[in-house]
Design a protein around this motif. Structure first.
Motif, PDB file in Angstrom:
ATOM      1  N   SER A  33       0.824  -1.219   0.000  1.00  0.00           N
ATOM      2  CA  SER A  33       0.000   0.000   0.000  1.00  0.00           C
ATOM      3  C   SER A  33       0.851   1.258   0.000  1.00  0.00           C
ATOM      4  CB  SER A  33      -0.936   0.002   1.211  1.00  0.00           C
ATOM      5  OG  SER A  33      -0.188  -0.030   2.421  1.00  0.00           O
ATOM      6  N   ALA A  34       2.121   1.144   0.371  1.00  0.00           N
ATOM      7  CA  ALA A  34       3.067   2.268   0.366  1.00  0.00           C
ATOM      8  C   ALA A  34       4.468   1.669   0.486  1.00  0.00           C
ATOM      9  CB  ALA A  34       2.791   3.235   1.511  1.00  0.00           C
ATOM     10  N   PRO A  35       5.507   2.415   0.123  1.00  0.00           N
ATOM     11  CA  PRO A  35       6.869   1.873   0.197  1.00  0.00           C
ATOM     12  C   PRO A  35       7.473   1.963   1.601  1.00  0.00           C
ATOM     13  CG  PRO A  35       6.940   4.075  -0.724  1.00  0.00           C
ATOM     14  CD  PRO A  35       5.486   3.749  -0.535  1.00  0.00           C
ATOM     15  N   PHE A  36       6.876   1.237   2.547  1.00  0.00           N
ATOM     16  CA  PHE A  36       7.415   1.220   3.904  1.00  0.00           C
ATOM     17  C   PHE A  36       8.748   0.465   3.917  1.00  0.00           C
ATOM     18  CE2 PHE A  36       2.789   1.563   4.830  1.00  0.00           C
ATOM     19  CZ  PHE A  36       2.823   2.757   5.524  1.00  0.00           C
ATOM     20  N   GLY A  58       0.415  10.973  -2.602  1.00  0.00           N
ATOM     21  CA  GLY A  58       1.047  12.115  -1.949  1.00  0.00           C
ATOM     22  C   GLY A  58       0.625  12.274  -0.508  1.00  0.00           C
ATOM     23  N   THR A  59      -0.611  11.898  -0.220  1.00  0.00           N
ATOM     24  CA  THR A  59      -1.134  11.962   1.140  1.00  0.00           C
ATOM     25  C   THR A  59      -2.292  10.982   1.258  1.00  0.00           C
ATOM     26  OG1 THR A  59      -1.930  13.451   2.900  1.00  0.00           O
ATOM     27  CG2 THR A  59      -2.785  13.828   0.681  1.00  0.00           C
ATOM     28  N   HIS A  60      -2.736  10.760   2.493  1.00  0.00           N
ATOM     29  CA  HIS A  60      -3.852   9.845   2.750  1.00  0.00           C
ATOM     30  C   HIS A  60      -4.902  10.514   3.630  1.00  0.00           C
ATOM     31  CE1 HIS A  60      -0.374   7.414   1.653  1.00  0.00           C
ATOM     32  NE2 HIS A  60      -1.227   6.515   1.200  1.00  0.00           N
ATOM     33  N   ASN A  61      -4.961  11.845   3.568  1.00  0.00           N
ATOM     34  CA  ASN A  61      -5.985  12.596   4.299  1.00  0.00           C
ATOM     35  C   ASN A  61      -6.236  13.913   3.586  1.00  0.00           C
ATOM     36  OD1 ASN A  61      -4.606  15.004   5.895  1.00  0.00           O
ATOM     37  ND2 ASN A  61      -3.168  13.273   5.905  1.00  0.00           N
ATOM     38  N   ALA A  73       6.177  16.078  -3.266  1.00  0.00           N
ATOM     39  CA  ALA A  73       6.432  15.656  -4.645  1.00  0.00           C
ATOM     40  C   ALA A  73       7.849  16.012  -5.074  1.00  0.00           C
ATOM     41  CB  ALA A  73       5.410  16.302  -5.581  1.00  0.00           C
ATOM     42  N   ARG A  74       8.324  17.195  -4.675  1.00  0.00           N
ATOM     43  CA  ARG A  74       9.688  17.597  -5.036  1.00  0.00           C
ATOM     44  C   ARG A  74      10.726  16.689  -4.392  1.00  0.00           C
ATOM     45  NH1 ARG A  74       7.411  22.853  -4.354  1.00  0.00           N
ATOM     46  NH2 ARG A  74       8.282  23.012  -2.249  1.00  0.00           N
ATOM     47  N   ALA A  75      10.369  16.117  -3.232  1.00  0.00           N
ATOM     48  CA  ALA A  75      11.274  15.185  -2.561  1.00  0.00           C
ATOM     49  C   ALA A  75      11.030  13.741  -2.982  1.00  0.00           C
ATOM     50  CB  ALA A  75      11.116  15.304  -1.043  1.00  0.00           C
ATOM     51  N   GLY A  76       9.928  13.492  -3.703  1.00  0.00           N
ATOM     52  CA  GLY A  76       9.590  12.133  -4.102  1.00  0.00           C
ATOM     53  C   GLY A  76       9.071  11.300  -2.958  1.00  0.00           C
ATOM     54  N   MET A  77       8.296  11.918  -2.060  1.00  0.00           N
ATOM     55  CA  MET A  77       7.820  11.184  -0.890  1.00  0.00           C
ATOM     56  C   MET A  77       6.385  11.557  -0.535  1.00  0.00           C
ATOM     57  SD  MET A  77       9.815  13.209   2.191  1.00  0.00           S
ATOM     58  CE  MET A  77       9.007  12.226   3.457  1.00  0.00           C
ATOM     59  N   CYS A  78       5.718  10.654   0.177  1.00  0.00           N
ATOM     60  CA  CYS A  78       4.407  10.911   0.763  1.00  0.00           C
ATOM     61  C   CYS A  78       4.607  11.747   2.024  1.00  0.00           C
ATOM     62  CB  CYS A  78       3.736   9.590   1.087  1.00  0.00           C
ATOM     63  SG  CYS A  78       2.255   9.755   2.080  1.00  0.00           S
ATOM     64  N   VAL A  79       3.690  12.669   2.295  1.00  0.00           N
ATOM     65  CA  VAL A  79       3.916  13.607   3.398  1.00  0.00           C
ATOM     66  C   VAL A  79       3.352  13.133   4.732  1.00  0.00           C
ATOM     67  CG1 VAL A  79       4.007  15.558   1.820  1.00  0.00           C
ATOM     68  CG2 VAL A  79       1.830  14.962   2.901  1.00  0.00           C
ATOM     69  N   ASP A  80       2.568  12.063   4.761  1.00  0.00           N
ATOM     70  CA  ASP A  80       1.902  11.720   6.024  1.00  0.00           C
ATOM     71  C   ASP A  80       2.125  10.277   6.476  1.00  0.00           C
ATOM     72  OD1 ASP A  80       0.328  10.506   4.111  1.00  0.00           O
ATOM     73  OD2 ASP A  80      -1.586  11.109   5.009  1.00  0.00           O
ATOM     74  N   LEU A  81       3.153   9.621   5.943  1.00  0.00           N
ATOM     75  CA  LEU A  81       3.438   8.259   6.372  1.00  0.00           C
ATOM     76  C   LEU A  81       4.837   8.174   6.967  1.00  0.00           C
ATOM     77  CD1 LEU A  81       2.050   6.062   3.447  1.00  0.00           C
ATOM     78  CD2 LEU A  81       0.967   6.543   5.650  1.00  0.00           C
ATOM     79  N   PRO A  82       5.006   7.375   8.018  1.00  0.00           N
ATOM     80  CA  PRO A  82       6.335   7.227   8.636  1.00  0.00           C
ATOM     81  C   PRO A  82       7.175   6.166   7.932  1.00  0.00           C
ATOM     82  CG  PRO A  82       4.725   5.956   9.868  1.00  0.00           C
ATOM     83  CD  PRO A  82       3.962   6.649   8.757  1.00  0.00           C
ATOM     84  N   ASP A  83       8.465   6.239   8.130  1.00  0.00           N
ATOM     85  CA  ASP A  83       9.395   5.169   7.756  1.00  0.00           C
ATOM     86  C   ASP A  83       9.220   4.683   6.324  1.00  0.00           C
ATOM     87  OD1 ASP A  83      11.534   3.471   8.380  1.00  0.00           O
ATOM     88  OD2 ASP A  83      10.176   1.790   8.760  1.00  0.00           O
TER      89      ASP A  83
END
Length: 288
Positions: A33-36, A58-61, A73-83
Protein backbone atom coordinates in the motif's frame (compact mmCIF):
# COMPACT_ATOMS: atom_id res chain seq x y z
CA UNK A 1 -7.58 -10.40 5.27
CA UNK A 2 -3.89 -11.31 5.56
CA UNK A 3 -1.29 -9.34 7.48
CA UNK A 4 1.73 -8.00 5.59
CA UNK A 5 3.87 -10.79 7.06
CA UNK A 6 1.36 -13.44 5.97
CA UNK A 7 1.33 -11.95 2.45
CA UNK A 8 5.13 -12.09 2.34
CA UNK A 9 5.24 -15.64 3.71
CA UNK A 10 2.80 -16.70 1.00
CA UNK A 11 4.80 -14.86 -1.67
CA UNK A 12 8.10 -16.42 -0.63
CA UNK A 13 6.64 -19.94 -0.65
CA UNK A 14 4.97 -19.45 -4.04
CA UNK A 15 8.11 -17.88 -5.50
CA UNK A 16 10.31 -20.70 -4.17
CA UNK A 17 8.10 -23.39 -5.68
CA UNK A 18 7.73 -21.62 -9.03
CA UNK A 19 11.47 -20.93 -9.34
CA UNK A 20 12.22 -24.56 -8.46
CA UNK A 21 10.06 -25.74 -11.36
CA UNK A 22 11.29 -23.05 -13.77
CA UNK A 23 14.44 -21.10 -12.78
CA UNK A 24 13.74 -18.59 -15.58
CA UNK A 25 10.23 -17.66 -14.49
CA UNK A 26 9.71 -14.01 -13.49
CA UNK A 27 8.06 -13.59 -10.10
CA UNK A 28 7.50 -10.39 -8.15
CA UNK A 29 5.13 -8.12 -6.29
CA UNK A 30 3.49 -7.67 -3.95
CA UNK A 31 1.66 -4.37 -4.37
CA UNK A 32 2.35 -2.86 -0.95
CA UNK A 33 0.00 0.00 0.00
CA UNK A 34 3.07 2.27 0.37
CA UNK A 35 6.87 1.87 0.20
CA UNK A 36 7.42 1.22 3.90
CA UNK A 37 11.06 0.40 4.64
CA UNK A 38 10.21 -2.52 6.92
CA UNK A 39 8.01 -4.18 4.28
CA UNK A 40 10.56 -3.70 1.52
CA UNK A 41 13.40 -5.01 3.71
CA UNK A 42 11.41 -8.15 4.47
CA UNK A 43 10.44 -8.55 0.82
CA UNK A 44 14.08 -8.69 -0.27
CA UNK A 45 15.34 -11.01 2.47
CA UNK A 46 14.42 -14.32 0.93
CA UNK A 47 13.36 -15.43 -2.56
CA UNK A 48 14.63 -13.67 -5.65
CA UNK A 49 12.28 -10.90 -6.78
CA UNK A 50 12.13 -10.00 -10.47
CA UNK A 51 9.97 -6.95 -9.95
CA UNK A 52 8.95 -4.92 -6.92
CA UNK A 53 5.57 -3.18 -6.82
CA UNK A 54 3.88 -0.77 -4.45
CA UNK A 55 1.36 2.09 -4.38
CA UNK A 56 2.27 5.76 -4.04
CA UNK A 57 0.00 8.62 -2.94
CA UNK A 58 1.05 12.11 -1.95
CA UNK A 59 -1.13 11.96 1.14
CA UNK A 60 -3.85 9.85 2.75
CA UNK A 61 -5.98 12.60 4.30
CA UNK A 62 -7.73 15.79 3.21
CA UNK A 63 -6.01 18.10 5.71
CA UNK A 64 -2.64 18.20 3.90
CA UNK A 65 -2.18 21.67 2.40
CA UNK A 66 -1.02 22.46 -1.12
CA UNK A 67 2.48 23.56 -0.16
CA UNK A 68 3.20 20.37 1.80
CA UNK A 69 1.90 18.15 -1.00
CA UNK A 70 4.14 19.81 -3.56
CA UNK A 71 7.09 19.81 -1.18
CA UNK A 72 6.60 16.07 -0.85
CA UNK A 73 6.43 15.66 -4.65
CA UNK A 74 9.69 17.60 -5.04
CA UNK A 75 11.27 15.19 -2.56
CA UNK A 76 9.59 12.13 -4.10
CA UNK A 77 7.82 11.18 -0.89
CA UNK A 78 4.41 10.91 0.76
CA UNK A 79 3.92 13.61 3.40
CA UNK A 80 1.90 11.72 6.02
CA UNK A 81 3.44 8.26 6.37
CA UNK A 82 6.33 7.23 8.64
CA UNK A 83 9.40 5.17 7.76
CA UNK A 84 8.90 5.22 3.99
CA UNK A 85 11.64 4.51 1.50
CA UNK A 86 12.34 7.04 -1.24
CA UNK A 87 12.69 5.73 -4.79
CA UNK A 88 16.48 6.15 -4.56
CA UNK A 89 16.46 4.10 -1.35
CA UNK A 90 14.49 1.32 -3.04
CA UNK A 91 16.99 1.24 -5.90
CA UNK A 92 19.88 1.09 -3.41
CA UNK A 93 18.23 -1.77 -1.50
CA UNK A 94 17.75 -3.73 -4.70
CA UNK A 95 21.35 -3.11 -5.73
CA UNK A 96 22.61 -4.72 -2.55
CA UNK A 97 20.34 -7.77 -2.69
CA UNK A 98 19.94 -10.95 -4.73
CA UNK A 99 17.26 -8.99 -6.65
CA UNK A 100 19.64 -6.33 -7.97
CA UNK A 101 18.19 -6.55 -11.51
CA UNK A 102 14.56 -6.27 -10.40
CA UNK A 103 12.26 -3.71 -12.02
CA UNK A 104 10.37 -1.24 -9.84
CA UNK A 105 6.69 -0.62 -10.60
CA UNK A 106 4.32 1.82 -8.90
CA UNK A 107 1.03 0.11 -9.67
CA UNK A 108 -1.28 2.77 -8.21
CA UNK A 109 -0.42 6.47 -8.04
CA UNK A 110 -2.31 9.65 -7.20
CA UNK A 111 -2.32 12.88 -5.22
CA UNK A 112 -4.57 11.65 -2.39
CA UNK A 113 -5.81 8.13 -1.65
CA UNK A 114 -8.98 9.31 0.16
CA UNK A 115 -12.06 8.28 -1.81
CA UNK A 116 -15.82 8.02 -1.53
CA UNK A 117 -17.68 4.75 -1.01
CA UNK A 118 -18.21 4.39 -4.77
CA UNK A 119 -14.51 4.97 -5.41
CA UNK A 120 -14.49 8.60 -6.57
CA UNK A 121 -11.72 10.90 -5.34
CA UNK A 122 -12.74 13.10 -2.41
CA UNK A 123 -9.97 15.64 -2.95
CA UNK A 124 -10.94 18.10 -5.71
CA UNK A 125 -7.30 19.11 -6.19
CA UNK A 126 -6.73 15.79 -7.95
CA UNK A 127 -8.85 16.92 -10.89
CA UNK A 128 -7.20 20.18 -11.94
CA UNK A 129 -3.85 21.70 -12.79
CA UNK A 130 -2.67 21.32 -9.20
CA UNK A 131 -2.93 17.55 -9.64
CA UNK A 132 -1.13 17.71 -12.98
CA UNK A 133 1.66 19.84 -11.49
CA UNK A 134 2.02 17.46 -8.53
CA UNK A 135 2.19 14.45 -10.85
CA UNK A 136 4.80 15.90 -13.20
CA UNK A 137 6.93 17.05 -10.30
CA UNK A 138 6.78 13.59 -8.76
CA UNK A 139 7.69 11.91 -12.06
CA UNK A 140 10.87 13.98 -12.33
CA UNK A 141 11.94 12.57 -8.96
CA UNK A 142 10.94 8.98 -9.70
CA UNK A 143 12.36 8.79 -13.23
CA UNK A 144 15.94 7.76 -12.35
CA UNK A 145 14.80 4.89 -10.12
CA UNK A 146 11.31 3.63 -11.14
CA UNK A 147 10.54 1.73 -14.33
CA UNK A 148 6.78 2.29 -14.63
CA UNK A 149 4.07 4.36 -12.91
CA UNK A 150 0.38 3.51 -13.33
CA UNK A 151 -2.14 6.24 -12.52
CA UNK A 152 -5.19 5.40 -10.42
CA UNK A 153 -8.74 6.13 -11.55
CA UNK A 154 -8.37 6.22 -15.34
CA UNK A 155 -11.92 6.47 -16.70
CA UNK A 156 -13.27 8.24 -13.60
CA UNK A 157 -13.20 12.04 -14.07
CA UNK A 158 -12.86 12.62 -10.33
CA UNK A 159 -9.27 11.34 -10.54
CA UNK A 160 -8.32 13.89 -13.20
CA UNK A 161 -6.96 11.63 -15.96
CA UNK A 162 -9.75 10.53 -18.33
CA UNK A 163 -13.52 10.53 -17.98
CA UNK A 164 -15.76 7.65 -19.06
CA UNK A 165 -16.11 9.13 -22.54
CA UNK A 166 -12.35 9.35 -22.95
CA UNK A 167 -12.09 13.12 -22.50
CA UNK A 168 -8.51 14.00 -21.60
CA UNK A 169 -8.10 15.84 -18.30
CA UNK A 170 -5.07 17.72 -16.84
CA UNK A 171 -3.23 14.73 -15.34
CA UNK A 172 -3.55 12.91 -18.66
CA UNK A 173 -1.76 15.80 -20.36
CA UNK A 174 0.88 15.85 -17.61
CA UNK A 175 1.60 12.15 -18.19
CA UNK A 176 1.54 12.73 -21.96
CA UNK A 177 4.10 15.53 -21.73
CA UNK A 178 6.41 13.47 -19.55
CA UNK A 179 6.16 10.33 -21.67
CA UNK A 180 6.59 12.27 -24.92
CA UNK A 181 9.48 14.53 -23.95
CA UNK A 182 11.15 12.33 -21.32
CA UNK A 183 10.65 8.83 -22.76
CA UNK A 184 12.16 5.65 -21.41
CA UNK A 185 15.89 5.28 -22.11
CA UNK A 186 16.39 9.04 -22.35
CA UNK A 187 19.72 10.25 -21.02
CA UNK A 188 19.23 12.32 -17.88
CA UNK A 189 21.12 15.62 -18.01
CA UNK A 190 22.21 17.98 -15.31
CA UNK A 191 19.48 20.53 -14.58
CA UNK A 192 19.79 23.17 -11.86
CA UNK A 193 17.07 25.50 -10.61
CA UNK A 194 17.96 28.46 -8.40
CA UNK A 195 14.45 28.48 -6.91
CA UNK A 196 13.09 25.51 -4.95
CA UNK A 197 9.57 26.27 -6.22
CA UNK A 198 10.59 25.93 -9.88
CA UNK A 199 11.52 22.40 -10.91
CA UNK A 200 13.87 21.96 -13.86
CA UNK A 201 14.33 18.53 -15.45
CA UNK A 202 16.39 17.88 -18.59
CA UNK A 203 16.86 14.85 -20.82
CA UNK A 204 18.52 13.97 -24.10
CA UNK A 205 16.61 11.84 -26.61
CA UNK A 206 17.60 10.59 -30.05
CA UNK A 207 16.14 13.71 -31.65
CA UNK A 208 16.37 16.59 -29.17
CA UNK A 209 17.33 17.98 -25.79
CA UNK A 210 14.19 18.64 -23.73
CA UNK A 211 13.77 20.71 -20.58
CA UNK A 212 10.71 20.63 -18.31
CA UNK A 213 10.05 23.77 -16.26
CA UNK A 214 7.40 23.21 -13.58
CA UNK A 215 6.01 26.07 -11.51
CA UNK A 216 4.86 24.51 -8.22
CA UNK A 217 3.28 27.67 -6.82
CA UNK A 218 -0.01 29.47 -7.65
CA UNK A 219 1.96 32.61 -8.60
CA UNK A 220 3.09 33.40 -12.13
CA UNK A 221 6.83 33.44 -12.70
CA UNK A 222 9.17 34.69 -15.40
CA UNK A 223 11.87 32.04 -15.75
CA UNK A 224 15.15 32.47 -17.58
CA UNK A 225 16.31 29.14 -19.00
CA UNK A 226 19.92 28.83 -20.11
CA UNK A 227 21.05 25.69 -21.95
CA UNK A 228 24.76 24.95 -22.30
CA UNK A 229 26.77 22.79 -24.67
CA UNK A 230 24.08 22.54 -27.32
CA UNK A 231 26.06 23.25 -30.44
CA UNK A 232 24.20 24.35 -33.54
CA UNK A 233 20.42 24.46 -33.10
CA UNK A 234 18.04 23.35 -35.84
CA UNK A 235 14.99 24.84 -34.12
CA UNK A 236 13.45 25.44 -30.69
CA UNK A 237 9.81 24.98 -29.72
CA UNK A 238 7.70 24.83 -26.61
CA UNK A 239 4.57 23.31 -25.14
CA UNK A 240 2.70 24.28 -22.01
CA UNK A 241 -0.11 23.11 -19.78
CA UNK A 242 -1.59 25.93 -17.69
CA UNK A 243 -4.78 27.79 -16.76
CA UNK A 244 -5.02 29.58 -20.11
CA UNK A 245 -6.43 26.40 -21.68
CA UNK A 246 -7.66 22.93 -20.77
CA UNK A 247 -5.51 21.54 -23.58
CA UNK A 248 -1.83 21.75 -24.49
CA UNK A 249 -0.52 24.86 -26.19
CA UNK A 250 2.26 25.04 -28.78
CA UNK A 251 4.79 27.86 -28.73
CA UNK A 252 7.26 28.93 -31.35
CA UNK A 253 10.56 29.95 -29.77
CA UNK A 254 13.61 31.93 -30.89
CA UNK A 255 16.59 30.00 -32.19
CA UNK A 256 18.95 30.54 -29.24
CA UNK A 257 20.29 28.82 -26.11
CA UNK A 258 18.69 31.28 -23.66
CA UNK A 259 14.90 31.15 -23.40
CA UNK A 260 12.33 33.06 -21.34
CA UNK A 261 9.50 30.92 -19.97
CA UNK A 262 6.42 32.71 -18.67
CA UNK A 263 5.35 29.99 -16.26
CA UNK A 264 1.79 30.46 -15.03
CA UNK A 265 0.90 29.35 -11.53
CA UNK A 266 0.71 25.55 -11.31
CA UNK A 267 1.96 24.92 -14.83
CA UNK A 268 4.08 22.46 -16.79
CA UNK A 269 6.23 23.91 -19.55
CA UNK A 270 8.49 22.17 -22.07
CA UNK A 271 11.30 23.72 -24.10
CA UNK A 272 12.62 21.46 -26.84
CA UNK A 273 16.03 22.15 -28.38
CA UNK A 274 16.43 20.16 -31.57
CA UNK A 275 20.15 19.49 -31.93
CA UNK A 276 22.55 16.55 -31.87
CA UNK A 277 24.57 17.53 -28.80
CA UNK A 278 23.98 16.95 -25.07
CA UNK A 279 22.36 19.58 -22.89
CA UNK A 280 23.12 21.05 -19.50
CA UNK A 281 20.36 23.40 -18.37
CA UNK A 282 19.70 25.85 -15.58
CA UNK A 283 16.45 27.61 -14.77
CA UNK A 284 16.34 30.83 -12.80
CA UNK A 285 13.20 32.84 -12.00
CA UNK A 286 13.98 36.48 -12.77
CA UNK A 287 10.77 37.93 -11.39
CA UNK A 288 7.10 37.01 -10.97
Amino acid sequence: SLSNQEVLDTYWECARRMQTVDPHIRVGGVGFSAPFREHLNRMLQNARTDFLSFHFYGTHNNSTDDADLLKGARAGMCVDLPDQALAADVAAQLGGSKSKDAKVFITECGVNSVRREAGQARDARVQGLFGATWLTTLLTRLAPHVDEVLLHGVGDASWGVLDKAGKRLPSYWAAYLFNTYCPLKSDLCQAVSTDADVVAFAVRTDTSANVLVINTTPLNAKVTLTAKGLGKLDFVRGRRLDLTSSDLQFEGRPLKDAQTVWAKGYSVNVVQFVTKKAVVASAAPTDG
